[in-house]
Design a protein around this motif. Sequence first.
Motif, PDB file in Angstrom:
ATOM      1  N   LYS A 181       9.716 -10.825  -8.870  1.00 57.26           N
ATOM      2  CA  LYS A 181      10.946 -11.319  -8.262  1.00 57.26           C
ATOM      3  C   LYS A 181      10.986 -11.029  -6.764  1.00 57.26           C
ATOM      4  O   LYS A 181      11.567 -11.790  -5.980  1.00 57.26           O
ATOM      5  N   GLN A 183       8.504 -11.234  -4.955  1.00 58.00           N
ATOM      6  CA  GLN A 183       7.399 -12.022  -4.403  1.00 58.00           C
ATOM      7  C   GLN A 183       6.331 -11.121  -3.777  1.00 58.00           C
ATOM      8  O   GLN A 183       5.760 -11.436  -2.727  1.00 58.00           O
ATOM      9  N   LYS A 565      19.130 -24.538 -11.993  1.00 59.37           N
ATOM     10  CA  LYS A 565      17.888 -23.787 -12.085  1.00 59.37           C
ATOM     11  C   LYS A 565      17.661 -23.229 -13.484  1.00 59.37           C
ATOM     12  O   LYS A 565      18.606 -22.981 -14.230  1.00 59.37           O
ATOM     13  N   ASP A 569      12.292 -21.248 -12.078  1.00 59.15           N
ATOM     14  CA  ASP A 569      12.598 -21.124 -10.648  1.00 59.15           C
ATOM     15  C   ASP A 569      12.417 -19.697 -10.141  1.00 59.15           C
ATOM     16  O   ASP A 569      12.430 -19.482  -8.925  1.00 59.15           O
ATOM     17  N   GLU A 570      12.296 -18.738 -11.041  1.00 62.39           N
ATOM     18  CA  GLU A 570      12.061 -17.365 -10.604  1.00 62.39           C
ATOM     19  C   GLU A 570      10.637 -17.183 -10.079  1.00 62.39           C
ATOM     20  O   GLU A 570      10.336 -16.187  -9.425  1.00 62.39           O
ATOM     21  N   TYR A 571       9.782 -18.152 -10.352  1.00 60.87           N
ATOM     22  CA  TYR A 571       8.380 -18.011  -9.977  1.00 60.87           C
ATOM     23  C   TYR A 571       7.952 -19.003  -8.902  1.00 60.87           C
ATOM     24  O   TYR A 571       7.019 -18.722  -8.144  1.00 60.87           O
ATOM     25  N   LEU A 572       8.586 -20.148  -8.863  1.00 60.14           N
ATOM     26  CA  LEU A 572       8.150 -21.213  -7.960  1.00 60.14           C
ATOM     27  C   LEU A 572       9.321 -21.737  -7.147  1.00 60.14           C
ATOM     28  O   LEU A 572      10.414 -21.941  -7.679  1.00 60.14           O
ATOM     29  N   ASP A 573       9.073 -21.946  -5.861  1.00 55.03           N
ATOM     30  CA  ASP A 573      10.100 -22.556  -5.022  1.00 55.03           C
ATOM     31  C   ASP A 573      10.301 -24.023  -5.403  1.00 55.03           C
ATOM     32  O   ASP A 573      11.421 -24.538  -5.338  1.00 55.03           O
ATOM     33  N   ASP A 574       9.229 -24.670  -5.772  1.00 59.91           N
ATOM     34  CA  ASP A 574       9.305 -26.066  -6.204  1.00 59.91           C
ATOM     35  C   ASP A 574       8.570 -26.215  -7.532  1.00 59.91           C
ATOM     36  O   ASP A 574       7.342 -26.349  -7.563  1.00 59.91           O
ATOM     37  N   PRO A 575       9.294 -26.166  -8.639  1.00 59.01           N
ATOM     38  CA  PRO A 575       8.640 -26.222  -9.951  1.00 59.01           C
ATOM     39  C   PRO A 575       8.419 -27.639 -10.469  1.00 59.01           C
ATOM     40  O   PRO A 575       8.141 -27.829 -11.643  1.00 59.01           O
ATOM     41  N   SER A 576       8.539 -28.637  -9.607  1.00 63.13           N
ATOM     42  CA  SER A 576       8.480 -30.025 -10.071  1.00 63.13           C
ATOM     43  C   SER A 576       7.145 -30.359 -10.731  1.00 63.13           C
ATOM     44  O   SER A 576       7.108 -31.109 -11.715  1.00 63.13           O
TER      45      SER A 576
END
Length: 785
Positions: A181, A183, A565, A569-576
């Motif tokens: 978390k 980072q 979210k 989203d806890e791992y990636l800024d853009d999870p797309s």
Amino acid sequence: MLHFGEMDGRVDHQDFGQIIRNSLFQAHTEENPNNFTVRSGVEQELCGILGGTEGHWLREQLAVQKKLMFGERGIEIPSRQAQAHSTEETLTEDGIVEVPHAVVDDIDEEELDEDILRVKVETDRAFFNHMLLARPAAVPMNPAQAMDRDDLPLQNGTFVNKNISDRRELLFGDKLHKFLKSQGKKSIVELMKEAVEESGTDGALFDVWNDVTSVLNRKTVAGRDDVTTTANLLEDACKYLQKVFTEHMQTVVERNLEVAERGGVPGTRGLVNAFLKVGTEESFQPEDDSIDGLPTWQVTYHCVRSGDMQAAAETLNRLKSFPQCATLVASLNHVAKHKKLDAELKKKLKVEWRHNVGHTKDKYKRALYAALLGGLESAALADTLENWIWFKLHPLHVDPHLTPLLFQEVQKAVSIDYGEQYFMSNGPSEYQYFFTALWLSGQFERAIYLLHECGQRVDSVHVAILAHKLGYLRMSKKSTDEMLVVDQNDATKCHLNLARLIVAYTKSFELIDVPRSLDYWFLLRGITTPTGSDVFEMAVSRAVYLTGQSDAILGKLTPDGRREKGLIDEYLDDPSDVICRVANDTELTGEWDQAVGLYLLASKSTNAAKLLASEISETLRADNKDKIVDLVHVAEQFKRVQKGCQASEYATLSHLIDIGYLFEHCRNEEAETAYGISSKLRLIPTEPDQVTVIVNEFHMVPQKVREVLPDLCLHLMKCLVDHCIRQSTTQSNRGGANPHTSMFSSSNRYVKQIKAIVQYSATVPYKFPTHVTSRLLQLQASLGI
């Protein structure tokens, strides 16, 4: 909670039945078994691949031929081309070589590609089960309450089982989550230390963690096998061993204060003098001189062993007048000042040692030669594991020309020459000694594997994570490798399969504590499965598939189109990209409605439009009345909320929605409305004069729309013919029909479109199925036109 066998079956076979029931595999069941077909080939591959995982698990005690399922070449779909056969296989009784005919069926290439992708998805989902074929026996665990996660997008952690059975698991998992978390801003070393302390770790495991955190306390500044990294490892290992030795002397002194008579004398010299006064050492023959009533070489050795070279240098002043050991004194002074031994001094020291070796009896003097030169007989003082390792490492630490080969010799002595049979001669309960020797000699992979094999699953995983995040872990190239892979060219060099280790660890809670599982799976990001998929993305997709909790894991769309979210989203800024991967897997398993929502969630509106268009096209051709209603409804909703969809795909979907409505009006025998829609669509001519124009515009018709044209023509034709017959019958009942107003008159607009449809089907550059063409002619003939 599902048992592993049940879950394995679900993972491997849930959609397998659907694949096999597909018409793709049901056709041509009467074909010659000697003839190869793509359908039969794919079916055989599916049965072998997807059925293999559960079978291997049930036969776990047998040798597993993993390459049959996860070989370097991946999954092979048989070629559609004829293959050459040997004469032994094809020789008939008459001696004539008979080459079997390769049957190339009329399979749709797009369907074949989809089936191959489906095999890949199912193989990826079975990958986790495959990884467990060599997992260790379960370790008994004590009950504990699960922890809630800060800012968890679920109420009190829906996934967390309140009866999670190992408190240490949760504590270590919580520290890992805090590290992720932040980072990586928080120190993972300090977090692991906190977990050890808070979990009440003691005994052998406490010593294990002392070994681990003392050596691994900073990130590597170079490659794992770089000489700089080796030098840092040697420095940290020696400091740790020297610290342990100092603590040992301190403990002995504190237990014997009256005898030690240390008083208020500070520093290493005072501690060493007090320790030696206790008299725990065996008697020996001191040489050369004494200081403070104690043998000089004995005091010097203990100062060097405790890591205080300055204190050792102070005792050497009294020995400068002894020429037979002048080089040893000079060497120790040089190390005290520069931390490394001078190359020329080392040469002279070797000469001096060869001259003195025969008549030097003082074991401490001999030990100091050994501490600087290495490889000498120092058994008299290498009486403990820590001392033995220190005598192996310290000469390398002060060596002016350290090379990897010198370090490998030490590693070979630990892991191969002595090995498990020596350090664990009384069984696995003595794993701590072997672990210490492996760890302090820089053989981290072997040490972690040792913990794993001895049932210390929590510690083995988190030690591996610590080594990985600090850059010290050699990882295997393939995720399907064994847990420990030994280099064939260098037996001291090993690689650890971190993916296998973590997958085995998370298996017990992957379905009941998804947030915690995601923390561990995220560490595997960048590692690929045998099919080339990213392990983390695949794990997320599998979690959604098994739990059905896509909203909680991936987030969800609000009515206004905003994305809430999820855990991802806890791992990636853009999870797309990850969400898109899940959407694609969901699409392949046939859950089109959920896949559409996921594509929208990933801001991939074009993908959603393509999927809807494909589903509508297929459903219209299958004439599935109920499903087409649902599809059209979802498609209309999609059109309202989508953003950024490609114009071409949006237009294709809009056409198919209109065609769906047209089909419905045709079924309801609403000829007037159906005629009006077909006129606006301009896909089918409404009169013979338009045939040429519509045919010339055919190149602009999207592929998915082209696929439904035969069925569209047939439905519209039937609707119009039925309407004409009904109207003609009504007119006849009312007293006859005027030839100019008859429903069968060539001036009737429905008759014109009927003729136009027949002409269009014969001239359009798209092959209509034979049964459709025949049916169209039959319907036209039924009107006598």
